[in-house]
Structure formats: structure tokens, C-alpha cells
Design a protein around this motif. Sequence first.
Motif, PDB file in Angstrom:
ATOM      1  N   GLN A  77      31.666  -6.534  51.476  1.00 33.24           N
ATOM      2  CA  GLN A  77      32.593  -6.467  52.400  1.00 33.24           C
ATOM      3  C   GLN A  77      31.161  -5.930  53.931  1.00 33.24           C
ATOM      4  O   GLN A  77      31.993  -6.050  54.892  1.00 33.24           O
ATOM      5  CB  GLN A  77      33.828  -6.155  52.792  1.00 33.24           C
ATOM      6  N   ASN A  78      30.380  -6.196  53.439  1.00 31.86           N
ATOM      7  CA  ASN A  78      29.279  -5.704  54.809  1.00 31.86           C
ATOM      8  C   ASN A  78      28.819  -6.937  54.783  1.00 31.86           C
ATOM      9  O   ASN A  78      27.259  -7.785  54.773  1.00 31.86           O
ATOM     10  CB  ASN A  78      28.143  -4.540  54.381  1.00 31.86           C
ATOM     11  N   LEU A  79      28.960  -7.308  56.634  1.00 31.93           N
ATOM     12  CA  LEU A  79      28.839  -8.738  56.498  1.00 31.93           C
ATOM     13  C   LEU A  79      26.757  -8.151  57.200  1.00 31.93           C
ATOM     14  O   LEU A  79      26.759  -9.982  57.153  1.00 31.93           O
ATOM     15  CB  LEU A  79      29.355  -8.343  59.183  1.00 31.93           C
ATOM     16  N   ALA A  80      26.437  -7.026  57.449  1.00 34.94           N
ATOM     17  CA  ALA A  80      24.955  -7.548  57.779  1.00 34.94           C
ATOM     18  C   ALA A  80      24.373  -7.939  56.462  1.00 34.94           C
ATOM     19  O   ALA A  80      23.315  -8.765  56.140  1.00 34.94           O
ATOM     20  CB  ALA A  80      23.801  -6.692  58.457  1.00 34.94           C
ATOM     21  N   ALA A  81      25.173  -7.662  55.236  1.00 34.93           N
ATOM     22  CA  ALA A  81      23.820  -7.829  54.106  1.00 34.93           C
ATOM     23  C   ALA A  81      25.164  -8.977  53.656  1.00 34.93           C
ATOM     24  O   ALA A  81      24.024 -10.300  52.979  1.00 34.93           O
ATOM     25  CB  ALA A  81      24.348  -7.223  53.154  1.00 34.93           C
ATOM     26  N   ILE A  82      25.564 -10.428  54.193  1.00 34.35           N
ATOM     27  CA  ILE A  82      26.205 -10.431  53.799  1.00 34.35           C
ATOM     28  C   ILE A  82      25.436 -11.745  54.232  1.00 34.35           C
ATOM     29  O   ILE A  82      24.537 -12.776  54.081  1.00 34.35           O
ATOM     30  CB  ILE A  82      28.157 -11.097  53.997  1.00 34.35           C
ATOM     31  N   GLN A  83      24.908 -11.335  55.961  1.00 33.56           N
ATOM     32  CA  GLN A  83      23.764 -12.312  56.865  1.00 33.56           C
ATOM     33  C   GLN A  83      22.439 -12.028  56.210  1.00 33.56           C
ATOM     34  O   GLN A  83      22.139 -13.635  55.983  1.00 33.56           O
ATOM     35  CB  GLN A  83      23.664 -11.953  58.564  1.00 33.56           C
ATOM     36  N   SER A  84      22.092 -11.521  55.510  1.00 35.19           N
ATOM     37  CA  SER A  84      20.928 -11.415  55.126  1.00 35.19           C
ATOM     38  C   SER A  84      20.502 -11.804  53.471  1.00 35.19           C
ATOM     39  O   SER A  84      19.441 -13.037  53.576  1.00 35.19           O
ATOM     40  CB  SER A  84      20.547 -10.150  55.497  1.00 35.19           C
ATOM     41  N   SER A  85      21.615 -11.480  53.220  1.00 34.85           N
ATOM     42  CA  SER A  85      21.625 -11.954  51.597  1.00 34.85           C
ATOM     43  C   SER A  85      22.048 -13.796  51.871  1.00 34.85           C
ATOM     44  O   SER A  85      21.246 -14.874  51.218  1.00 34.85           O
ATOM     45  CB  SER A  85      21.841 -11.439  51.087  1.00 34.85           C
ATOM     46  N   ALA A  86      22.414 -14.092  52.628  1.00 36.11           N
ATOM     47  CA  ALA A  86      22.437 -15.671  52.392  1.00 36.11           C
ATOM     48  C   ALA A  86      21.807 -15.961  52.856  1.00 36.11           C
ATOM     49  O   ALA A  86      20.951 -17.268  52.827  1.00 36.11           O
ATOM     50  CB  ALA A  86      24.041 -15.950  54.058  1.00 36.11           C
ATOM     51  N   LYS A  87      20.663 -16.283  54.103  1.00 35.87           N
ATOM     52  CA  LYS A  87      19.285 -16.196  54.690  1.00 35.87           C
ATOM     53  C   LYS A  87      18.719 -16.473  53.974  1.00 35.87           C
ATOM     54  O   LYS A  87      17.791 -17.193  53.983  1.00 35.87           O
ATOM     55  CB  LYS A  87      19.199 -15.615  56.118  1.00 35.87           C
ATOM     56  N   ALA A  88      18.587 -15.202  52.961  1.00 33.02           N
ATOM     57  CA  ALA A  88      17.961 -15.441  51.698  1.00 33.02           C
ATOM     58  C   ALA A  88      17.622 -16.125  50.830  1.00 33.02           C
ATOM     59  O   ALA A  88      16.745 -17.009  49.674  1.00 33.02           O
ATOM     60  CB  ALA A  88      17.581 -13.722  50.915  1.00 33.02           C
ATOM     61  N   LEU A  89      19.013 -16.988  50.245  1.00 34.57           N
ATOM     62  CA  LEU A  89      19.932 -17.391  50.110  1.00 34.57           C
ATOM     63  C   LEU A  89      19.562 -18.958  49.880  1.00 34.57           C
ATOM     64  O   LEU A  89      19.215 -20.412  48.982  1.00 34.57           O
ATOM     65  CB  LEU A  89      21.307 -17.454  49.591  1.00 34.57           C
ATOM     66  N   LEU A  90      18.670 -19.496  51.312  1.00 30.08           N
ATOM     67  CA  LEU A  90      18.970 -20.885  51.286  1.00 30.08           C
ATOM     68  C   LEU A  90      17.614 -21.917  51.040  1.00 30.08           C
ATOM     69  O   LEU A  90      17.625 -21.903  50.170  1.00 30.08           O
ATOM     70  CB  LEU A  90      19.044 -20.698  53.410  1.00 30.08           C
ATOM     71  N   ALA A  91      16.840 -20.911  51.276  1.00 30.34           N
ATOM     72  CA  ALA A  91      15.413 -21.556  50.760  1.00 30.34           C
ATOM     73  C   ALA A  91      15.474 -21.603  48.993  1.00 30.34           C
ATOM     74  O   ALA A  91      14.671 -22.402  48.637  1.00 30.34           O
ATOM     75  CB  ALA A  91      14.468 -20.876  51.308  1.00 30.34           C
ATOM     76  N   PRO A  92      15.580 -20.555  48.056  1.00 34.79           N
ATOM     77  CA  PRO A  92      16.434 -20.958  46.592  1.00 34.79           C
ATOM     78  C   PRO A  92      16.920 -22.102  46.321  1.00 34.79           C
ATOM     79  O   PRO A  92      16.750 -22.576  45.366  1.00 34.79           O
ATOM     80  CB  PRO A  92      16.828 -19.577  46.158  1.00 34.79           C
ATOM     81  N   ALA A  93      18.131 -22.273  47.311  1.00 30.92           N
ATOM     82  CA  ALA A  93      19.054 -22.905  46.926  1.00 30.92           C
ATOM     83  C   ALA A  93      18.700 -24.537  47.356  1.00 30.92           C
ATOM     84  O   ALA A  93      19.118 -26.050  46.504  1.00 30.92           O
ATOM     85  CB  ALA A  93      20.473 -22.929  48.152  1.00 30.92           C
ATOM     86  N   GLN A  94      18.072 -24.727  48.462  1.00 25.92           N
ATOM     87  CA  GLN A  94      17.334 -25.938  48.981  1.00 25.92           C
ATOM     88  C   GLN A  94      16.475 -26.293  47.482  1.00 25.92           C
ATOM     89  O   GLN A  94      15.815 -27.635  47.442  1.00 25.92           O
ATOM     90  CB  GLN A  94      16.620 -25.848  50.191  1.00 25.92           C
ATOM     91  N   ASN A  95      15.538 -25.054  47.365  1.00 24.46           N
ATOM     92  CA  ASN A  95      13.948 -25.797  46.583  1.00 24.46           C
ATOM     93  C   ASN A  95      14.952 -26.341  44.650  1.00 24.46           C
ATOM     94  O   ASN A  95      13.805 -26.640  44.042  1.00 24.46           O
ATOM     95  CB  ASN A  95      13.098 -24.005  46.237  1.00 24.46           C
ATOM     96  N   THR A  96      15.990 -25.107  44.863  1.00 17.70           N
ATOM     97  CA  THR A  96      16.641 -25.862  42.934  1.00 17.70           C
ATOM     98  C   THR A  96      17.014 -26.942  43.549  1.00 17.70           C
ATOM     99  O   THR A  96      16.909 -27.918  42.307  1.00 17.70           O
ATOM    100  CB  THR A  96      17.886 -24.993  42.996  1.00 17.70           C
ATOM    101  N   ALA A  97      17.493 -27.611  44.523  1.00 18.51           N
ATOM    102  CA  ALA A  97      17.602 -29.443  44.806  1.00 18.51           C
ATOM    103  C   ALA A  97      17.355 -29.802  44.348  1.00 18.51           C
ATOM    104  O   ALA A  97      16.869 -30.529  44.384  1.00 18.51           O
ATOM    105  CB  ALA A  97      19.185 -29.719  46.206  1.00 18.51           C
ATOM    106  N   ARG A  98      15.402 -29.704  45.277  1.00 18.58           N
ATOM    107  CA  ARG A  98      14.323 -29.871  44.894  1.00 18.58           C
ATOM    108  C   ARG A  98      13.818 -30.439  43.725  1.00 18.58           C
ATOM    109  O   ARG A  98      13.995 -31.665  43.596  1.00 18.58           O
ATOM    110  CB  ARG A  98      13.811 -29.786  46.543  1.00 18.58           C
ATOM    111  N   ARG A  99      13.849 -29.466  43.281  1.00 18.28           N
ATOM    112  CA  ARG A  99      13.546 -29.382  41.379  1.00 18.28           C
ATOM    113  C   ARG A  99      14.006 -30.190  40.893  1.00 18.28           C
ATOM    114  O   ARG A  99      13.350 -31.341  39.498  1.00 18.28           O
ATOM    115  CB  ARG A  99      12.969 -27.806  41.330  1.00 18.28           C
ATOM    116  N   LEU A 100      15.507 -30.249  41.248  1.00 14.76           N
ATOM    117  CA  LEU A 100      16.546 -31.229  39.998  1.00 14.76           C
ATOM    118  C   LEU A 100      16.022 -31.993  40.652  1.00 14.76           C
ATOM    119  O   LEU A 100      16.500 -33.389  40.108  1.00 14.76           O
ATOM    120  CB  LEU A 100      17.729 -30.640  40.121  1.00 14.76           C
TER     121      LEU A 100
END
Length: 174
Positions: A77-100
Amino acid sequence: MNRIVTAAAFSLVLAASLTGCSSSGHSETAHARSVASSSPTPTPTAASIADAGKYFLATLCPVNKASATLNDALTAQNLAAIQSSAKALLAPAQNTARRLDDGAFEWPSVVDQKDVTSLRNYYLSALGPINQLATAPNLDEANAVVFPSDTDSGPASQRIRLRLNLSANTSEGC
């Protein structure tokens, strides 16, 4: 990909050898270009189970690792960590969809394309909620974000792993 490069290299060698044997100059060269350019496009070959397993892990491991970091931040429940880890997740999630979704990669016949599509669709639909977490102004809004159901994509991922002889453990092999 290797077949396409090989065919292109073969066509280039064919054109060069025909030109080198020419005694009349331009007409032979033009003929060689015509022969090289009219060569059939090679049909892609399905990846082996081992190569598809490596491709699958290279596709999913980055997003799985980034997802684990986001889950830890949500648990803490750390908002700063949630925001930064979500930002860091965007590119890998998009890349996963692209590669699939990459039509240049042909899955072996043991993998059902419907499973690949289901998994791709999950990551595409998760991009919105991930972005909401990245921009959540407070914990209440972060906690209110709803991810799409993985009732289809979760089993699809496990079927792919099973058919590619990979562990069911989503962090193993990464």
C-alpha cells in the motif's frame, strides 16, 4: 527469419553468378535481376517446441517480473511504489502483447493459436488499468482499479507452457 535471409542471400548469389557468366552485358544482367526478383517468397516455418519455449519465456518473463513488483507495491500500500512500478510495467505489458501478436513468428502446431490470442488480448486489455495505477492520485483510487479477468488467459498461458514443456511456475526459467 533465417529462411528469408537465406533465400535473399541465395537470390543475390544467383544474380551475381548469372551476371559474372554474362558475355553480352546488360541483357543478361536484366535477366538475372528479373529471375532474382521473381523468386517465390519463402513460407515461414513453424518454430520448434524448444525455440517456441525460449520465445515464450523471452516474451512473458519481463512482464511477469514487472507484475510481481507491482503486486508487492499494492500489498505494501505504498502509492509512490505503485505508481512507479505501474509505469515500469507499461512497456513490458505492451511488448508482450506485441510479441504475442507477431505474425512473423509461427508457433508449433502443439500450441493453439486461440490460447496465444487469449493471452495477447489480456495484456492489451490490462494496459488501461496499469496506466490508471501509474497515474492514481491516491491509494483509494489505486485500490479501486479493476484488472480484466484472467479466467481465459490464465489457463491459456498454462496450456501453452504445458505444450512447450515449460514449468507451470511463471517465474521459473526467467
